[in-house]
Scaffold this active site. Sequence first.
Site, PDB file in Angstrom:
ATOM      1  CE1 TYR A 165      12.144  56.564  25.546  1.00 38.20           C
ATOM      2  CE2 TYR A 165      12.205  58.961  25.545  1.00 38.20           C
ATOM      3  CZ  TYR A 165      12.050  57.767  24.864  1.00 38.20           C
ATOM      4  OH  TYR A 165      11.821  57.770  23.516  1.00 38.20           O
ATOM      5  CG  PHE A 197      34.814  52.889   7.636  1.00 35.59           C
ATOM      6  CD1 PHE A 197      35.823  51.957   7.803  1.00 35.59           C
ATOM      7  CD2 PHE A 197      33.564  52.603   8.171  1.00 35.59           C
ATOM      8  CE1 PHE A 197      35.592  50.780   8.501  1.00 35.59           C
ATOM      9  CE2 PHE A 197      33.336  51.432   8.869  1.00 35.59           C
ATOM     10  CZ  PHE A 197      34.350  50.521   9.033  1.00 35.59           C
ATOM     11  CB  THR A 198      32.536  49.770   4.505  1.00 29.16           C
ATOM     12  OG1 THR A 198      32.572  49.657   5.931  1.00 29.16           O
ATOM     13  CG2 THR A 198      33.701  48.991   3.911  1.00 29.16           C
ATOM     14  CG  ASP A 206      35.306  58.174  11.325  1.00 31.08           C
ATOM     15  OD1 ASP A 206      35.428  57.853  12.520  1.00 31.08           O
ATOM     16  OD2 ASP A 206      34.876  57.394  10.464  1.00 31.08           O
ATOM     17  CE  LYS A 261      35.074  50.010  14.558  1.00 31.91           C
ATOM     18  NZ  LYS A 261      34.834  50.431  13.188  1.00 31.91           N
ATOM     19  NE  ARG A 294      37.007  45.662   5.347  1.00 30.37           N
ATOM     20  CZ  ARG A 294      35.875  46.097   5.919  1.00 30.37           C
ATOM     21  NH1 ARG A 294      35.913  46.893   6.949  1.00 30.37           N
ATOM     22  NH2 ARG A 294      34.705  45.749   5.451  1.00 30.37           N
ATOM     23  CG  PHE A 300      31.668  43.964   3.547  1.00 32.09           C
ATOM     24  CD1 PHE A 300      31.299  45.172   2.997  1.00 32.09           C
ATOM     25  CD2 PHE A 300      31.855  43.884   4.925  1.00 32.09           C
ATOM     26  CE1 PHE A 300      31.106  46.291   3.793  1.00 32.09           C
ATOM     27  CE2 PHE A 300      31.662  44.992   5.729  1.00 32.09           C
ATOM     28  CZ  PHE A 300      31.285  46.199   5.171  1.00 32.09           C
TER      29      PHE A 300
HETATM   30  C1  LIG Z   1      33.964  51.109  12.588  1.00 32.44           C
HETATM   31  C2  LIG Z   1      34.074  52.414  11.994  1.00 32.44           C
HETATM   32  C3  LIG Z   1      32.929  53.149  11.708  1.00 32.44           C
HETATM   33  C4  LIG Z   1      31.527  52.618  11.938  1.00 32.44           C
HETATM   34  O1  LIG Z   1      31.302  52.350  13.282  1.00 32.44           O
HETATM   35  P1  LIG Z   1      30.240  51.238  13.793  1.00 32.44           P
HETATM   36  O2  LIG Z   1      30.163  51.465  15.248  1.00 32.44           O
HETATM   37  O3  LIG Z   1      30.817  49.900  13.415  1.00 32.44           O
HETATM   38  O4  LIG Z   1      28.956  51.503  13.083  1.00 32.44           O
HETATM   39  C5  LIG Z   1      33.094  54.404  11.143  1.00 32.44           C
HETATM   40  N1  LIG Z   1      34.323  54.888  10.882  1.00 32.44           N
HETATM   41  C6  LIG Z   1      35.441  54.200  11.159  1.00 32.44           C
HETATM   42  C7  LIG Z   1      36.779  54.800  10.866  1.00 32.44           C
HETATM   43  C8  LIG Z   1      35.371  52.940  11.715  1.00 32.44           C
HETATM   44  O5  LIG Z   1      36.500  52.257  11.964  1.00 32.44           O
END
Ligand SMILES: *Cc1c(COP(=O)(O)O)cnc(C)c1O
Length: 467
Positions: free
Chosen positions: A65, A117-118, A208, A251, A374, A440
């Site tokens: 933990y 980003f969304t 980011d 990613k 998108r 979405f």
């Molecule tokens: C996917 C993404 C996020 C959010 O990440 P999640 O792991 O899906 O929550 C933030 N910024 C960018 C540029 C992304 O492509």
Amino acid sequence: MHKVRVVQKLHLVPIERRLDAIKEAGFNTFRLSTKDVFLDMLTDSGTNAMSDNQISAMFQADDAYAGSQSFMRLQKAVEDVLGKKYLLPVHQGRAAENVISRAFIKPGNVIPMNYHFTTALAHITENGGKIKELLYDHALDFTSDHPFKGNINIEKLEECIRRHGAENIPFIRMEASTNLIGGQPFSISNLMDVRRIADKYGIMLVLDASLLGENAYLVKQREKEWRENSMADIIKMMTGLADLVYFSARKLSSSRGGGICTNRKDLYMKMEALIPLFEGFLTYGGISVREIEAMAVGLYETLDETMISQSPQFIRFLVNELGRLGIPVVTPPGVLGAHVDAMGFCSHIPQEHYPAGALAAAFYLVSGVRGMERGTISSVRDENGIEILADVELLRLAVPRRVFTLSQIKYVVDRMAWLYENRELIGGLEFTYEPPVLRFFMGGLKPLTDWPEKLMVKFRKDFGDSL
Ligand SMILES: *Cc1c(COP(=O)(O)O)cnc(C)c1O
């Protein structure tokens, strides 16, 4: 530079089943079940193929933990690859956005950025902030071949800071490989200019880094000053310019997890208490230790160009083939996926009827390939409930790392070519169920006419009884 050692069987169900499936999914590809999907090109999030070294690392995970050795290994990888000493683990990218937004944004603040980003937008808004998107004009021109469409507009950035006052701007946000405008990178020289302005006005710079490896790969390809440098140099240069770096490890480096890192203790201290509150203890942050091990190995692997390059090369092939057929597509080829311009493809569908959503549904119907809308469906309404039409209407066909073969990409081209010839048959959509936040994901829609049935009839006529 890899071979396939583990495979997963795919299913291509007949178009009649696909019609039922997309109806059951409310014409929203997010709601499809993968048993009805042939090639899943929804996203690269959590869908990249793992390497043998990542999978073997998962077996040495230290289940604790607190104080887990797996976390120590991740911390070391973050320091070695991203050059940041302090790491806060979070369960995925948007969790980092939640923590950063809560820690730094006050109601009425303005956050300048290259593009939103969304989930970043949702968390900023949730905390009372407003975004300002500052791109150059060519960034939204699909036909422009500008190599760095993700660059922030430096003149507008300075003007924005002067207008709103540095005291109302908690940070400037730069997104690597700008997701929503077609996976388009920024250059290092642009990021250096941002740093200069951030220093001039005493504003923090947040990067980011979810798609940082790909941005670095394109810098190496396109920015001549950096051609001779290693991926390691390029990545360190970019993260070194930012005060705070956050990422979705879904990613960047593996299939789960995320993180926030910095060299500034003061920034770390502002966020530290939020991790146990929202994520989990500071040495796991809601991520399983197995996945923490995979993240660590994956971070080192982003330094290897041959681990990154397959996806951008396939995307380039796909974009060039679609372009050759006259299909409107975002150029130059970026990362993440190919992005079809739905307003060009379905110029007969008004933007209020969601051309990108309609194209995503139509393409699934005729191919079994699942892409993602998108465009305006991924956008929001204003305070008065009026639809804010998106700058761009794109169908994104994601190409996750090392997942598809070239023959599968060719199948996409072939079905897309047929749909383009029959594009007049595609019609618009309307909402039947509209969630108030991030609509979405779970929203439901229906076609305005019986266009899906007509498309199916034409498909059967042209393809006989093949799938
Ligand atoms: C996917 C993404 C996020 C959010 O990440 P999640 O792991 O899906 O929550 C933030 N910024 C960018 C540029 C992304 O492509």
